[in-house]
Scaffold this active site. Structure first.
Site, mmCIF file in Angstrom:
data_model
loop_
_atom_site.group_PDB
_atom_site.id
_atom_site.type_symbol
_atom_site.label_atom_id
_atom_site.label_comp_id
_atom_site.label_asym_id
_atom_site.label_seq_id
_atom_site.Cartn_x
_atom_site.Cartn_y
_atom_site.Cartn_z
ATOM 1 N N ASP A 62 -4.904 10.981 0.899
ATOM 2 C CA ASP A 62 -3.871 10.299 0.221
ATOM 3 C C ASP A 62 -4.309 9.393 -0.824
ATOM 4 O O ASP A 62 -5.646 9.736 -1.422
ATOM 5 C CB ASP A 62 -4.974 8.877 1.899
ATOM 6 N N THR A 95 1.536 5.290 -2.900
ATOM 7 C CA THR A 95 0.218 5.199 -3.453
ATOM 8 C C THR A 95 0.766 5.892 -4.895
ATOM 9 O O THR A 95 -0.033 5.802 -5.797
ATOM 10 C CB THR A 95 -0.520 5.213 -2.958
ATOM 11 N N THR A 96 0.325 7.191 -3.971
ATOM 12 C CA THR A 96 0.709 8.545 -4.725
ATOM 13 C C THR A 96 2.133 8.736 -5.609
ATOM 14 O O THR A 96 1.804 8.847 -7.038
ATOM 15 C CB THR A 96 0.703 10.101 -4.476
ATOM 16 N N ASP A 395 -1.056 3.534 6.352
ATOM 17 C CA ASP A 395 -0.037 3.571 5.928
ATOM 18 C C ASP A 395 1.603 3.429 6.508
ATOM 19 O O ASP A 395 2.744 3.085 6.657
ATOM 20 C CB ASP A 395 0.079 5.205 5.194
#
Length: 558
Positions: A62, A95-96, A395
């Site tokens: 994550d 987020t990545t 998530d």
């Protein structure tokens, strides 16, 4: 003519970087952060193993969890990590992608800065490209029917394909959808409130199989009744009274002295305390509750009176848990027992039960009628696995919440990025001024997402991207993207890989705006030490480490 004296404004100990050098270091720092988590994008993502300060191990792919654990010194790198936190709080996913995209935008801005192009011109080009990109995403988006559970499940499942829990099938997606539907509140006027953070609590208990995880229609918390032998541990259809005041005699503030002349006065004083507690319990007993839960203390004497009245008691519960119980069973938290009314009693719960799981006792207030709060009970073999499952579930709930708030979807697998890239390239042909170059750079930067997906699954990157470009050039409305498992070009509509519109838009906005902000910086001043802040001159006093004033950063080797 007199020679001018040089004027020193900043102390010699301070480090200052200005102009071109400041921009270059910012871009390098941003690229370094993006490179750390680039391999965690897509279904074939690699895992990162991190050792935290206390010696614990975090094993995750994550992006946000990785960046949260690493300690960086450069201000631009800190700003990039802040981006992932913002993305996580706003939409809970992507987020990545946001970090990788922001890093690529800054990387492509470097040649413009080398050619002495002013950062403001680059930012103008980026901002214009963002506006047009959002319009293209809106054209690609299509609505979803929220009543069709299978369709919603497919969307959440496709977002979880990149996660560790993907191997457990659709279990996590089902838990996330059920939890979000439990806490959904219709405010009227087409407004919906879904507060997953406050009202959907994840409770992790080691032991058992992951398949034993479930969503409770009510609340669970790690407490037992005050007097286990004498108070009931199982009550059907309980009447619940919630308090946030202590059920014990009032302790004096500060240090109070009581002077007693006779021995009988001491007995009278104790009797007075007993009468006070008896009165409090009498007020409670009048309402005939089966269970009293308080956030503060509950003395042995109060427990005795409550037990005589057949009332079970639980003390020192967390404020957040109390709020969840209130919402689940329809009770109102009372501040003084004297003011409690019949309407404050919660009657919507079907069962109160205390169970022993492992070595701990857990209280369950479940089977509630239309609870607007829930607890997700996670079981698993070890603490590390449970922590990773929790991150994945967070998530998944973010995705389910986004779909409930904005019912639009876009195709996944880098399809949207390629469609936006092609659209921006076409529009750039008609631009005449110098801004067309930064504008084109945004189009090129967006290809980093499909490129990274192909890279991470070991496909031939150049061949895959060329094929994908050709597909989108032939048919601008096609929905072809990169299959993150095999690296092949597939139709995302047939494959059923979708992403929420909200996540995609937030990713683009955050990445472009963050890149623009970092490009605007032309001066970095660092090294203002503690002595400078205190303003004290002279020789520093010798420091003795007594355990309280130890600087953790000095202790840890870099």
């Amino acid at each position: 003519m007199m020679q001018k004296m040089p004027v020193t404004v900043i102390k010699g100990s301070a480090k200052r970087e200005t102009g071109r050098r400041a921009q270059t270091t910012n871009v390098m720092a941003a690229k370094a952060v993006a490179d750390i988590i680039r391999t965690t994008l897509g279904p074939q993502a690699m895992l990162k193993m991190l050792l935290d300060a206390s010696g614990g191990i975090v094993l995750t792919n994550d992006g946000h969890a990785v960046l949260r654990e690493i300690d960086v010194g450069h201000p631009a790198a800190k700003h990039m990590i802040e981006l992932s936190r913002t993305q996580d709080e706003e939409v809970g996913d992507g987020t990545t992608s946001v970090i990788v995209l922001a890093g690529e935008l800054l990387h492509l801005a470097e040649p413009f800065l080398e050619r002495k192009l002013h950062p403001t011109v680059v930012i103008r080009g980026y901002t214009k490209a963002l506006e047009d990109a959002l319009k293209i995403v809106e054209e690609v988006a299509f609505p979803i029917d929220l009543k069709d559970t299978q369709q919603v499940l497919n969307v959440v499942q496709s977002c979880l394909q990149t996660k560790f829990t993907n191997r457990f099938g659709s279990l996590m997606a089902e838990l996330a959808i059920e939890a979000v539907r439990s806490v959904e509140v219709d405010l009227g006027g087409g407004m919906t409130e879904i507060d997953v953070k406050k009202y959907a609590k994840i409770e992790k208990i080691s032991g058992g199989a992951i398949e034993d995880s479930r969503v409770l229609q009510g609340v669970m918390f790690n407490k037992d009744v005050v007097m286990p032998g004498r108070m009931r541990r199982r009550i059907q259809n309980p009447r619940i009274l919630l308090l946030d005041c202590p059920l014990e005699y009032k302790k004096m503030e500060n240090q109070a002295n009581v002077e007693l002349m006779k021995e009988e006065d001491w007995g009278a004083l104790l009797k007075q305390e007993e009468i006070y507690i008896e009165k409090l319990c009498a007020f409670i007993a009048e309402l005939k509750p089966d269970l009293v839960i308080t956030e503060k203390g509950l003395s042995d004497l109060a427990s005795h009176f409550l037990t005589k009245a057949g009332i079970a008691g639980i003390r020192r519960i967390r404020k957040t848990d109390n709020n969840r119980i209130a919402r689940a069973c329809g009770a109102t938290i009372v501040h003084r027992p004297e003011e409690a009314q019949e309407s404050d009693i919660g009657t919507h719960a079907g069962l109160f039960e205390v169970k022993k799981i492992g070595d701990e006792f857990y209280a369950f207030v479940v089977d509630c009628k239309d609870p607007k709060a829930c607890t997700i009970l996670l079981r698993g073999p070890s603490k590390d696995i449970l922590n990773e499952v929790e991150r994945n579930l967070h998530d998944a709930m973010g995705v389910a919440r986004n779909i409930a708030m904005d019912k639009r979807l876009v195709p996944g697998g880098g399809t949207v990025e390629m469609a936006v890239s092609r659209g921006l390239m076409e529009k750039a042909q008609n631009m005449k001024d110098i801004e067309q170059w930064p504008y084109k750079a945004v189009a090129i930067a967006l290809e980093v997402i499909p490129r990274t997906l192909a890279q991470n699954c070991g496909a031939n990157v150049i061949r895959t991207l060329t094929k994908l470009r050709a597909k989108h050039a032939e048919d601008p409305k096609c929905q072809f993207g990169v299959d993150g498992v095999t690296g092949e070009i597939v139709d995302m509509k047939e494959k059923g890989i979708w992403e929420p519109y909200e996540v995609k838009v937030q990713t683009l906005k955050t990445a472009v705006e963050a890149a623009a902000m970092l490009l605007r910086i032309d001066d970095i001043v660092s090294g203002l030490g503690k002595k400078d802040k205190q303003g004290g001159g002279g020789a520093p006093a010798p420091q003795v480490d007594d355990g309280d004033n130890v600087d953790s950063e000095q202790m840890l080797a870099e």
